[in-house]
Design an enzyme around this catalytic site. Structure first.
Site, PDB file in Angstrom:
ATOM      1  N   HIS A   1       2.807  48.509  46.397  1.00  0.00           N
ATOM      2  CA  HIS A   1       3.145  49.931  46.521  1.00  0.00           C
ATOM      3  C   HIS A   1       2.414  50.738  45.434  1.00  0.00           C
ATOM      4  O   HIS A   1       1.811  51.777  45.721  1.00  0.00           O
ATOM      5  CB  HIS A   1       4.665  50.099  46.396  1.00  0.00           C
ATOM      6  CG  HIS A   1       5.136  51.511  46.357  1.00  0.00           C
ATOM      7  ND1 HIS A   1       5.697  52.143  47.446  1.00  0.00           N
ATOM      8  CD2 HIS A   1       5.122  52.437  45.359  1.00  0.00           C
ATOM      9  CE1 HIS A   1       6.005  53.390  47.119  1.00  0.00           C
ATOM     10  NE2 HIS A   1       5.672  53.598  45.856  1.00  0.00           N
ATOM     11  N   GLU A   2       2.452  50.249  44.206  1.00  0.00           N
ATOM     12  CA  GLU A   2       1.797  50.959  43.096  1.00  0.00           C
ATOM     13  C   GLU A   2       0.285  51.000  43.291  1.00  0.00           C
ATOM     14  O   GLU A   2      -0.361  52.026  43.075  1.00  0.00           O
ATOM     15  CB  GLU A   2       2.142  50.284  41.765  1.00  0.00           C
ATOM     16  CG  GLU A   2       3.592  50.431  41.359  1.00  0.00           C
ATOM     17  CD  GLU A   2       4.022  51.894  41.339  1.00  0.00           C
ATOM     18  OE1 GLU A   2       3.287  52.716  40.788  1.00  0.00           O
ATOM     19  OE2 GLU A   2       5.077  52.203  41.909  1.00  0.00           O
TER      20      GLU A   2
HETATM   21 ZN    ZN Z   1       5.704  55.342  44.814  1.00  0.00          ZN
END
Ligand code: ZN
Length: 270
Positions: free
Chosen positions: A134-135
């Site tokens: 996600h990052e």
């Molecule tokens: Zn985020």
């Protein structure tokens, strides 16, 4: 008026046309050159790591640090599907000793995890892959670069910017401030959804079960609830302040799982 015409040249809206996997939108209005943003983010990251080291907070526990770096090595080869420049990024992964339930990836692939997110949420490898993916998704889709561009515009003003359109002349301080804000302010909901989707696909392609994303957000929600019950002493996860949760998040993840589960099946049984 001329300036806005110039701006249009920089608008790049590309949704990736892939036959399989997820569909996401690339950032618009990327005024700052990627090289400028990545250099500045790299400097900020370096400063943060040196400060952590001086305070004895740069975590060297080989079990945890090597685990994070191994998972990053598994995810990174698939990153170029979303941003081909990522091939040239000088990726870094570090672990900071802090109770903060947080993690981030700055522009250019500078990743940090805090021990608080590993310990408090008791993350499995697949769940670490979810959060790291996600990052990395935010970085690949250049959400930080878009925000830095916006911050620099605000700081020095459009009039000034139009005089020296050469952004190499933007002061170091302005860039540094923008780079910090790029990881300390909440993202927009669409950016969150797209980062979730990139995370799902990176996880699946690297052989990590993308269904772990559902478990991660359930854990995060439970922690936030526990924090609310504990009243003023209760600490909501810091991760939620930069990555606002929304009710539909888990539903959107579940709706997109059919797009990535076949990729996971292929990766898990080559
Ligand atoms: Zn985020």
């Amino acid at each position: 008026m001329k300036f806005w015409l110039l701006l249009l040249v920089f608008v790049s809206a590309a949704s990736n046309a892939q036959s399989e996997g997820v569909e996401v939108q690339k950032s618009r209005l990327l005024l700052l050159p990627a090289s400028t943003v990545e250099r500045s983010a790299g400097q900020q990251y370096g400063q943060l790591m040196r400060a952590a080291e001086q305070k004895g907070l740069l975590n060297n526990d080989p079990r945890q640090v090597e685990r994070l770096r191994r998972i990053a090595r598994e995810l990174i080869p698939h990153a170029t599907r979303f941003n081909e420049n990522a091939q040239a990024w000088k990726w870094e992964v570090n672990l900071i000793t802090s109770r903060s339930v947080n993690a981030f990836c700055m522009p250019g692939g500078k990743i940090a995890f805090f021990t608080g997110i590993l310990d408090t949420l008791k993350l499995t490898d697949d769940e670490v892959a979810t959060i790291m993916g996600h990052e990395i998704g935010h970085a690949l889709l250049e959400h930080g670069r878009a925000r830095m561009s916006g911050q620099v515009l605000k700081s020095i003003g459009i009039a000034a910017l139009s005089i020296f359109f050469n952004l190499g002349q933007v002061s170091h301080e302005v860039l540094a401030q923008a780079a910090n804000l790029a990881v300390s302010l909440p993202y927009a909901r669409k950016q969150e959804s797209d980062a979730d989707l990139v995370g799902l696909e990176l996880s699946a392609r690297s052989g990590h079960d993308p269904r772990a994303a559902v478990a991660v957000w359930q854990k995060m929600a439970r922690l936030a609830q526990a924090g609310a019950k504990a009243g003023a002493r209760g600490q909501p996860p810091q991760f939620l302040s930069t990555h606002p949760s929304h009710e539909s998040r888990i539903r959107e993840i579940e709706a997109n799982l059919p797009k990535v589960l076949p990729l996971y099946a292929k990766a898990a049984r080559p």
